[in-house]
Design a protein around this motif. Sequence first.
Motif, PDB file in Angstrom:
ATOM      1  N   UNK A 271      -7.047  -3.671  99.816  1.00 41.13           N
ATOM      2  CA  UNK A 271      -6.088  -2.779  99.137  1.00 41.13           C
ATOM      3  C   UNK A 271      -4.690  -3.374  99.166  1.00 41.13           C
ATOM      4  N   UNK A 272      -4.324  -3.985 100.308  1.00 39.57           N
ATOM      5  CA  UNK A 272      -3.002  -4.605 100.414  1.00 39.57           C
ATOM      6  C   UNK A 272      -2.844  -5.746  99.417  1.00 39.57           C
ATOM      7  N   UNK A 273      -3.865  -6.596  99.326  1.00 35.06           N
ATOM      8  CA  UNK A 273      -3.784  -7.721  98.387  1.00 35.06           C
ATOM      9  C   UNK A 273      -3.730  -7.246  96.941  1.00 35.06           C
ATOM     10  N   UNK A 274      -4.493  -6.214  96.610  1.00 35.01           N
ATOM     11  CA  UNK A 274      -4.453  -5.673  95.251  1.00 35.01           C
ATOM     12  C   UNK A 274      -3.090  -5.070  94.938  1.00 35.01           C
ATOM     13  N   UNK A 275      -2.495  -4.364  95.908  1.00 33.63           N
ATOM     14  CA  UNK A 275      -1.173  -3.766  95.688  1.00 33.63           C
ATOM     15  C   UNK A 275      -0.101  -4.836  95.527  1.00 33.63           C
ATOM     16  N   UNK A 276      -0.186  -5.904  96.319  1.00 29.67           N
ATOM     17  CA  UNK A 276       0.773  -7.007  96.176  1.00 29.67           C
ATOM     18  C   UNK A 276       0.652  -7.638  94.801  1.00 29.67           C
ATOM     19  N   UNK A 277      -0.587  -7.856  94.360  1.00 30.04           N
ATOM     20  CA  UNK A 277      -0.791  -8.429  93.014  1.00 30.04           C
ATOM     21  C   UNK A 277      -0.254  -7.496  91.940  1.00 30.04           C
ATOM     22  N   UNK A 278      -0.449  -6.190  92.122  1.00 29.22           N
ATOM     23  CA  UNK A 278       0.046  -5.223  91.133  1.00 29.22           C
ATOM     24  C   UNK A 278       1.568  -5.200  91.096  1.00 29.22           C
ATOM     25  N   UNK A 279       2.218  -5.259  92.261  1.00 28.83           N
ATOM     26  CA  UNK A 279       3.681  -5.230  92.298  1.00 28.83           C
ATOM     27  C   UNK A 279       4.301  -6.491  91.725  1.00 28.83           C
ATOM     28  N   UNK A 280       3.578  -7.603  91.766  1.00 26.82           N
ATOM     29  CA  UNK A 280       4.118  -8.856  91.247  1.00 26.82           C
ATOM     30  C   UNK A 280       3.781  -9.087  89.782  1.00 26.82           C
TER      31      UNK A 280
ATOM     32  N   UNK B 111      12.006  -3.668  89.800  1.00 30.93           N
ATOM     33  CA  UNK B 111      12.624  -2.529  89.139  1.00 30.93           C
ATOM     34  C   UNK B 111      13.406  -1.663  90.112  1.00 30.93           C
ATOM     35  N   UNK B 112      13.067  -1.743  91.395  1.00 32.66           N
ATOM     36  CA  UNK B 112      13.751  -0.909  92.385  1.00 32.66           C
ATOM     37  C   UNK B 112      13.760  -1.633  93.721  1.00 32.66           C
ATOM     38  N   UNK B 113      14.705  -1.243  94.559  1.00 31.98           N
ATOM     39  CA  UNK B 113      14.770  -1.804  95.904  1.00 31.98           C
ATOM     40  C   UNK B 113      13.600  -1.335  96.754  1.00 31.98           C
ATOM     41  N   UNK B 114      13.112  -0.118  96.517  1.00 33.54           N
ATOM     42  CA  UNK B 114      11.961   0.377  97.270  1.00 33.54           C
ATOM     43  C   UNK B 114      10.717  -0.452  96.967  1.00 33.54           C
ATOM     44  N   UNK B 115      10.526  -0.829  95.709  1.00 33.80           N
ATOM     45  CA  UNK B 115       9.392  -1.682  95.358  1.00 33.80           C
ATOM     46  C   UNK B 115       9.462  -3.033  96.040  1.00 33.80           C
ATOM     47  N   UNK B 116      10.659  -3.593  96.117  1.00 39.48           N
ATOM     48  CA  UNK B 116      10.832  -4.869  96.811  1.00 39.48           C
ATOM     49  C   UNK B 116      10.523  -4.729  98.303  1.00 39.48           C
ATOM     50  N   UNK B 117      10.947  -3.624  98.897  1.00 32.17           N
ATOM     51  CA  UNK B 117      10.701  -3.412 100.321  1.00 32.17           C
ATOM     52  C   UNK B 117       9.222  -3.179 100.594  1.00 32.17           C
ATOM     53  N   UNK B 118       8.555  -2.431  99.743  1.00 31.95           N
ATOM     54  CA  UNK B 118       7.110  -2.217  99.912  1.00 31.95           C
ATOM     55  C   UNK B 118       6.365  -3.537  99.781  1.00 31.95           C
ATOM     56  N   UNK B 119       6.780  -4.370  98.833  1.00 28.68           N
ATOM     57  CA  UNK B 119       6.143  -5.674  98.658  1.00 28.68           C
ATOM     58  C   UNK B 119       6.317  -6.543  99.901  1.00 28.68           C
ATOM     59  N   UNK B 120       7.509  -6.528 100.494  1.00 37.96           N
ATOM     60  CA  UNK B 120       7.756  -7.326 101.698  1.00 37.96           C
ATOM     61  C   UNK B 120       6.901  -6.844 102.873  1.00 37.96           C
TER      62      UNK B 120
END
Length: 716
Positions: free
Chosen positions: A276-285, A301-310
Amino acid sequence: MSTGDVFKLFWPSHICSPKTRTGFLVGWHTSGSTACVAAVIPDVELDDLKCLLSEFCVSGNNPEFAHINNVCKASPKLLGAIVPSDAPVSTISIRSKVDEEYGLWLSVMLDEAYVPIPISMVIRGSDHVFLNYQIIFYEQPNPRQLQFLALEPLELDITSKEPVAHEPSETKANLEKILKYSHILSGHQQYPLVDDLTSVLVQINSSYYLENGVKSVCAQRRRLKKGWFWRMRRIWSGLQKIIQSMVQILVWSPVVVIKKIILFPLICLVFALLAITEFTIHLLNMRLPKFFLNAVAIKDLSAAGQQVDLRLQQLYFWPRQYMKLRKHNWANTAATRAYYISFYNSMWLVANDIIIGLAIGSFLVNNHHTVARFLHQVLYEYTVASLKSMMLWFLESPAGLKLNHELGSFLSELFLWLIWVWTNCMKILEPSTPQIIRFIGFSGICGVSMVISLMSDLLAFMTLHVYCFYMVAAKIFNWQLTTLYSLFNLFRGKKRNMLRNRIDSCDYALDQLLLGTCLFTLLTFLFPTILIYYMTFALGRVGVIFLQAIMETLLAFFNHFPLFAIMLRIKDADRLPGGLQFDIFHHEDFVFKYHPMYRRLRWLQRLWDGHGTSSDTHSIRPHRRKTVRFKLPQSSKKEATPSPPKQKGAYLWMRNTPIPFSAIFFQYMLLWKRLSAHYFSAYVFKCLLYGEPIKPIPKLQVSLKLKKFHNGSICR
């Protein structure tokens, strides 16, 4: 090794103590003129020690020797022996026991100051006379405490980057100068370069394992030679087998069953979370289409998205980092240490981030109504009321400027209407703001960085009207500036050649010149009014970008602060080496270290003689020579026989240089360079001058494109 070569001997400083007795030297013979001593093994026979080294170097059962064989690429050898200072020269070298398989046999004695003095050297069964030698002292690093010597500063950046061209090492250049100076002091002008320093450093970093391994095995063999110990060992082994069988029946059997029941679902859950983590990272990128928002990635698009990706990247890489560190914990390399520091630093940061986030989140949850009311009050005062007062002020003569009344009235009424629309929208959203603040407070479970990123996104949304006003004013200003530039070229009788990208002369008709001149004059008089409105909203946009930059800096602080590295730097600087430093060795250093009373007596003696003061701590030492020269004892003194040449030795200290704080805060240096290169550049000035939109800097986060391990090291 020729007679004129300089013999270099790396010597551990802990051996130079009153506790050191006679014994055999164990270490590595790197080349014909370089040797590294790791330990002195006393109370053991030469044949037993030889058999011990040969067995362990082949079997690899001992973990310390497995480490040495993997890292040093060479097995340790017997280098010689420490002999008593009163031993005659004829009995110093054990000629009967030195055969051709010993590449080097060195006889060394310790003088009254515990300083080693080479006496004789036998290579392949033949005596070799060395007139010049260097003894380089080093403090033995403890790999179990992550101490090691390194030629270059430890690079804490483990992110992958483009390979750079190999540059000559500054430490090597300084080392060549020091060795040249030491050779001049010892009277040997032609000095060789130390090309094998890298291999010697690897051997020094492994000397701790060699010393402890050999001493533990020697002690174990000495105990086995005693009969009572052997009988007790057999009794203990029998009791151990009985206890193990009972534990196997009573404890381990139920544990194995429970482990099979629990472990399989737990492994499946971990694999599901990683998927799930790898799929979410791929989706965010994933990037948006090119026609929409210029193909920006979803996470940007948002700072929260960048933080979740990190955080997801860290969660995805942590198990791999831990397994690689456990698998390669024997690798005594700087890259492994950097990986270790990066892993535990990120763990500490996440733990502190969650602790602080829970504290701030609980405050926001308990006071969400008060915070929401304060937020609306501040935003209304600075983004609505202040803009209203500015628009009304522009209808008059602001600061004595005479603006165009009709154009000023149109622009002021336009922006006042937009402010009224935005205020009504905020009134609709105002009842839900406490719930938004409460949700941000609950996000403190994920850390204070998530709270800051959500607040940054909330600030961007609440100041959306300022961004819209700035874009409208910037477009009007840019259009008018472009039109004025074109009309100015027409006024001069020129035009722009788009094919050749230059300004060419052009013959215009009279009506074209008249119309262009009228329009140019009209727009010139309207330009100050447009400029005033543009400057107002540009300053507002710059203020919002400044607040977002502060929040991004706070995010970078909580995500990349080198807390673990700073604690290691304060606790033990040898864990973070910044290179090597070489100092001239003073002959009485070890005496002062192990006999403090002697140091005080020498200080009193110099104070009595009037050569020192109490404020100068270094003046307590007498004048020391840069070199120490020793004369070999002669068995007979004959006037007709010429005296043998004197040995000339140079003594050096080799120590670690603590890593500079600039190397520890390398991520903040990179972030500051990005900030300064973006906001304090000609690009921003050009955007303000020509009315082009100012793009905020990309998110100040470091991507986890990590290096990979390969053969005990880390490569890209």
